[in-house]
Motif scaffolding. Structure first.
Motif, PDB file in Angstrom:
ATOM      1  N   PHE A 470       0.821  -1.212   0.000  1.00 49.62           N
ATOM      2  CA  PHE A 470       0.000   0.000   0.000  1.00 49.62           C
ATOM      3  C   PHE A 470       0.856   1.263   0.000  1.00 49.62           C
ATOM      4  O   PHE A 470       0.588   2.219  -0.732  1.00 49.62           O
ATOM      5  CB  PHE A 470      -0.938   0.016   1.215  1.00 49.62           C
ATOM      6  CG  PHE A 470      -2.045  -0.989   1.152  1.00 49.62           C
ATOM      7  CD1 PHE A 470      -2.580  -1.399  -0.065  1.00 49.62           C
ATOM      8  CD2 PHE A 470      -2.566  -1.540   2.315  1.00 49.62           C
ATOM      9  CE1 PHE A 470      -3.611  -2.330  -0.123  1.00 49.62           C
ATOM     10  CE2 PHE A 470      -3.596  -2.471   2.278  1.00 49.62           C
ATOM     11  CZ  PHE A 470      -4.125  -2.864   1.050  1.00 49.62           C
ATOM     12  N   ILE A 522      -4.584  -2.239  -5.341  1.00 48.95           N
ATOM     13  CA  ILE A 522      -6.035  -2.254  -5.531  1.00 48.95           C
ATOM     14  C   ILE A 522      -6.604  -3.638  -5.222  1.00 48.95           C
ATOM     15  O   ILE A 522      -7.629  -3.776  -4.533  1.00 48.95           O
ATOM     16  CB  ILE A 522      -6.390  -1.819  -6.967  1.00 48.95           C
ATOM     17  CG1 ILE A 522      -6.052  -0.340  -7.165  1.00 48.95           C
ATOM     18  CG2 ILE A 522      -7.861  -2.081  -7.273  1.00 48.95           C
ATOM     19  CD1 ILE A 522      -6.129   0.121  -8.614  1.00 48.95           C
ATOM     20  N   TYR A 525      -6.488  -4.261  -1.483  1.00 51.43           N
ATOM     21  CA  TYR A 525      -7.507  -3.441  -0.814  1.00 51.43           C
ATOM     22  C   TYR A 525      -8.873  -4.124  -0.935  1.00 51.43           C
ATOM     23  O   TYR A 525      -9.611  -4.259   0.056  1.00 51.43           O
ATOM     24  CB  TYR A 525      -7.535  -2.050  -1.455  1.00 51.43           C
ATOM     25  CG  TYR A 525      -8.440  -1.046  -0.772  1.00 51.43           C
ATOM     26  CD1 TYR A 525      -7.928  -0.092   0.099  1.00 51.43           C
ATOM     27  CD2 TYR A 525      -9.826  -1.042  -1.015  1.00 51.43           C
ATOM     28  CE1 TYR A 525      -8.749   0.843   0.716  1.00 51.43           C
ATOM     29  CE2 TYR A 525     -10.657  -0.116  -0.395  1.00 51.43           C
ATOM     30  CZ  TYR A 525     -10.115   0.822   0.462  1.00 51.43           C
ATOM     31  OH  TYR A 525     -10.932   1.739   1.082  1.00 51.43           O
ATOM     32  N   GLU A 526      -9.209  -4.546  -2.140  1.00 47.05           N
ATOM     33  CA  GLU A 526     -10.505  -5.200  -2.361  1.00 47.05           C
ATOM     34  C   GLU A 526     -10.575  -6.543  -1.649  1.00 47.05           C
ATOM     35  O   GLU A 526     -11.651  -6.945  -1.170  1.00 47.05           O
ATOM     36  CB  GLU A 526     -10.734  -5.352  -3.862  1.00 47.05           C
ATOM     37  CG  GLU A 526     -10.924  -4.009  -4.562  1.00 47.05           C
ATOM     38  CD  GLU A 526     -10.976  -4.122  -6.081  1.00 47.05           C
ATOM     39  OE1 GLU A 526     -10.563  -5.187  -6.606  1.00 47.05           O
ATOM     40  OE2 GLU A 526     -11.424  -3.167  -6.742  1.00 47.05           O
ATOM     41  N   PHE A 549      -6.831   4.753  -2.319  1.00 49.00           N
ATOM     42  CA  PHE A 549      -7.543   3.796  -3.169  1.00 49.00           C
ATOM     43  C   PHE A 549      -8.230   4.519  -4.323  1.00 49.00           C
ATOM     44  O   PHE A 549      -8.179   4.088  -5.489  1.00 49.00           O
ATOM     45  CB  PHE A 549      -8.562   3.024  -2.328  1.00 49.00           C
ATOM     46  CG  PHE A 549      -9.332   1.983  -3.091  1.00 49.00           C
ATOM     47  CD1 PHE A 549      -8.702   0.868  -3.602  1.00 49.00           C
ATOM     48  CD2 PHE A 549     -10.711   2.120  -3.295  1.00 49.00           C
ATOM     49  CE1 PHE A 549      -9.413  -0.110  -4.303  1.00 49.00           C
ATOM     50  CE2 PHE A 549     -11.421   1.163  -3.983  1.00 49.00           C
ATOM     51  CZ  PHE A 549     -10.777   0.050  -4.489  1.00 49.00           C
ATOM     52  N   ASN A 553      -7.202   4.089  -8.435  1.00 49.86           N
ATOM     53  CA  ASN A 553      -8.190   3.763  -9.459  1.00 49.86           C
ATOM     54  C   ASN A 553      -8.296   4.858 -10.517  1.00 49.86           C
ATOM     55  O   ASN A 553      -8.535   4.584 -11.696  1.00 49.86           O
ATOM     56  CB  ASN A 553      -9.560   3.518  -8.816  1.00 49.86           C
ATOM     57  CG  ASN A 553      -9.680   2.114  -8.237  1.00 49.86           C
ATOM     58  OD1 ASN A 553      -9.704   1.138  -8.968  1.00 49.86           O
ATOM     59  ND2 ASN A 553      -9.710   2.032  -6.915  1.00 49.86           N
TER      60      ASN A 553
END
Length: 794
Positions: A470, A522, A525-526, A549, A553
């Protein structure tokens, strides 16, 4: 002269030998025969001194900055190996008298250094010398030495001085304050060193144990002390057939040792503890201590990393064992606050700093062979987040911008600012990687991904990995530069893996790896949103993840990723590379030493030529095919082939990192002869006949690359987003290859011949793997004819 054929019977292809003494070529054997256990490394210097020697002993993690205007480095500790020997009152040296039957050997299996020869003095008296040495893998704080001297002809007066000599430095820089020195009971020598900036205490103890003709002697040596030095002097009269045996045992402890590096640390207690450890070792003696050390090598190394190569050239097997030996010696497996230096612990080169070499060239061995050590090395990078965040902030970015060179985790960037001479201007050249070679942040994120996929260690991700990925993604999002004309994000003014191209825009490797890093963030995170929202909430607060985030994106699909050209599928290494002038590079491709191009051009001129120092675009294709991007047509097999054919002739392999990638890719595209030729060249970087290639230390990444080429190239092992692929392509003169890897918690053994792939699984779970485009499952063992699918591209 090096010789690798001296090992016989059970020791065949285990022995690295030097058959002639050359005072002008000391560095090679000092480095390639160096001893170590990950805690410390000892360069294999001779006992008697020579002008061109380099006496080095290092302890992992003991970084210090000698002066404010110098880079932090591993300090060269006091020397315990030197013995000043005199025969009939004259200084003993192999440059005097006559040498017979000379041999110096490193036994890779036992990790013992030996040196033996018969020597005729200038007065015509003959003596037989045998020296032995080991750095214990059983007791990380112990060094054992032994000297045997046999009088063969006439009586001689034999004397020697030996002790602890702290009159050492790092190429002129002194790192230590004057410390206490003492001799206890006329036998046990102790010297204390303290680094002048980091204030690390080093306590060294040594003692001698002497016998003549097998009988202990009662002898009180002369005790001597000088500035930064304490030693003892011994004198004997040897008659014909007398045999003198001297054991010298040493213990070494520091205040940085994990078990004592705490608020209750006491130097007095460390001195007493280390002294008692030495006394215990002296009671046991060299032979018992060596046996324990040898057993540890068998149990922790050779029985675990049992790697068999059946080749018409036994050197290939020896080179693999050499790789496994040094991977063990150089790696601080005992402490997750420490990383692997670019020269291991074998020399002063690169000051003991860690580079991307670890993640891309060394770590894969541990990920697939010893995940516990791989985990420790990645935790070192996690601890380095504090320095990476500091560097990002100092450069005006967010997140974690990892140092190009890393030392102690909190130090931040430690790359020196100035380097070699500019052959045009006569001035020092600036070392730019510390400022603008930034892909290392994504390289570390890739290593986290690779470790996660191969080991399936969710606790590592939870405790360390997510935060690394991250925060490096946050850095890239802040690093991107919007090009309003093209409506895309660029990354300008960088250096890619090819360090012959400085201040370039849109290096393909850097851009694609930044893209991968952000896409991985990403995905993670998801994943946390679904599986562990509590942890995600915690990380949101720590790293401002909600904003990050959204930023990822918004930006990730707008990053400029240079696509393969329609006419030839070549990916531009950067915005200008394909438009630079071309010259005849054959002179430099066939060079006897690296970097000869600098004899004719300076950095600015090289920047304007289509020439590469090392693999750049090719390593990108090799890495990304292991990820969730493996189906992207921009990195397909035909693209890999086209780029290899374009860039390989332009690559000088002036970095020891380069040959490994080119060998693996050559194997991937079916060019077995070239793949083996490149593999052979990579083994000869340290083991070859040239006697000056390793003076500054062994080439750690290249040594890791020996294993990588055999496993990922010839055995065809490849990760593809949690899927294991196996597509062997052995060199024509290899009859078999056998080794084991760790795959998601189970041991998988591969036995490969030109016609058969045998897979054996232990661990009680079913293994699924792909070979030649077909999916196989294996509960215990399976045999697959290679002819059915060996031509499939990885």
């Amino acid at each position: 002269m090096m010789d690798y054929t001296q090992g016989k019977n059970k020791l065949e292809n285990w022995i690295v030998s030097e058959m002639e003494f050359s005072p002008d070529s000391l560095g090679k054997c000092e480095a390639i025969m160096s001893l170590g256990n990950g805690y410390m490394g000892l360069r294999s210097i001779t006992e008697e001194p020579y002008i061109n020697e380099t006496r080095n002993m290092f302890v992992s993690g003991t970084f210090n900055k000698a002066f404010e205007n110098e880079a932090t480095e591993l300090p060269n500790l006091a020397d315990i190996t030197r013995m000043d020997i005199r025969v009939d009152g004259e200084r003993f040296s192999l440059e005097l008298g006559k040498i017979n039957s000379y041999m110096r050997q490193l036994n890779l299996k036992t990790a013992e250094l030996t040196r033996s020869f018969d020597w005729v003095s200038p007065l015509g008296k003959e003596l037989r010398f045998v020296f032995k040495r080991f750095v214990s893998l059983h007791d990380l704080h112990l060094i054992g030495m032994k000297m045997e001297v046999e009088c063969l002809t006439a009586p001689v007066e034999f004397s020697f001085e030996s002790g602890i000599d702290a009159q050492r430095d790092n190429s002129g820089s002194q790192h230590f304050l004057e410390g206490d020195r003492r001799i206890f009971d006329r036998q046990f020598i102790q010297l204390v060193q303290t680094t002048n900036e980091s204030e690390i205490d080093v306590v060294i103890n040594t003692a001698h144990k002497i016998t003549v003709n097998g009988q202990p002697i009662e002898y009180e040596p002369k005790m001597k002390m000088n500035r930064r030095k304490v030693w003892q002097s011994y004198e004997f009269k040897l008659q014909p057939n007398d045999k003198l045996e001297v054991e010298k045992l040493t213990t070494l402890y520091t205040s940085r040792d994990k078990e004592v590096d705490n608020g209750s640390y006491s130097l007095a207690e460390l001195r007493e503890q280390s002294l008692q450890a030495l006394k215990k070792s002296v009671k046991e003696g060299y032979d018992l201590l060596f046996n324990a050390h040898q057993k540890e090598w068998d149990e922790k190394v050779w029985n675990v990393y049992n790697f068999e190569i059946g080749s018409e050239d036994g050197f290939d097997q020896l080179a693999m064992r050499f790789s496994l030996y040094h991977l063990t010696c150089m790696t601080p497996a005992h402490d997750d606050r420490m990383g692997i230096a670019a020269k291991g612990l074998s020399g002063e080169g690169y000051k003991g700093h860690s580079f991307w070499d670890t993640e891309l060239f060394i770590l894969p061995f541990f990920i697939y062979s010893n995940p516990e050590i791989a985990r420790s090395l990645l935790i070192y990078r996690y601890r380095g987040l504090v320095g990476a965040r500091k560097k990002a902030m100092e450069n005006g970015y967010e997140g974690a911008m990892y140092p190009w060179e890393m030392a102690w985790p909190s130090d931040g960037e430690v790359t020196p600012e100035w380097g070699d001479i500019d052959i045009v201007t006569g001035t020092q050249t600036k070392i730019w990687p510390g400022f603008i070679e930034q892909h290392i942040s994504a390289d570390i994120a890739f290593a986290v991904y690779q470790y996660d996929n191969v080991t399936n260690d969710p606790e590592f991700l939870k405790d360390y990995g997510y935060e690394i990925v991250f925060d490096t993604a946050r850095f890239w999002a802040s690093r991107l530069e919007w090009n309003d004309e093209k409506k895309e994000y660029h990354i300008n003014g960088v250096i890619g893996p090819d360090e012959y191209k400085e201040h370039i825009d849109n290096n393909a490797f850097t851009n694609y790896m930044a893209y991968f890093n952000m896409k991985l963030a990403i995905r993670y995170y998801e994943k946390l949103e679904k599986e562990n929202p509590e942890l995600l909430e915690k990380l949101k607060g720590l790293l401002q993840l909600e904003r990050a985030f959204a930023d990822w994106n918004l930006k990730v699909e707008a990053i400029y990723l240079p696509a393969p050209r329609k006419e030839d599928l070549v990916i531009a290494q950067d915005d200008t590379y394909l438009h630079l002038k071309e010259i005849d590079l054959s002179k430099y491709k066939n060079q006897d030493r690296v970097r000869t191009i600098y004899d004719d051009y300076n950095s600015e001129q090289i920047n304007a030529i289509q020439v590469s120092k090392q693999a750049d675009t090719l390593i990108l294709l090799y890495l990304l095919e292991q990820t969730f991007l493996h189906d992207d047509p921009r990195i397909a097999g035909n693209v890999k082939r086209a780029n290899f054919r374009y860039y390989e002739p332009k690559t000088l392999h002036d970095s020891s990192l380069s040959l490994t990638t080119h060998a693996i890719v050559a194997s991937d595209i079916g060019d077995r002869d070239l793949a083996y030729s490149l593999f052979k060249k990579s083994t000869e970087i340290d083991l070859g006949p040239k006697m000056n290639t390793s003076d500054m230390g062994i080439h750690a990444a290249s040594i890791g690359g020996i294993w990588k080429t055999a496993v990922f190239g010839f055995a065809g092992i490849r990760l593809a987003d949690r899927t294991l692929k196996v597509n062997p392509a052995l060199p024509d003169h290899w009859t078999h290859l056998k080794f084991a890897i760790q795959w998601q918690g189970q041991t998988v053994t591969f036995s490969i011949t030109p016609s058969n792939l045998s897979v054996t699984v232990s661990g009680g779970k079913t293994l699924a793997f792909e070979n030649g485009g077909n999916l196989y499952t294996c509960e215990e063992s399976i045999d697959i004819p290679i002819a059915a699918a060996s031509s499939a591209s990885h």
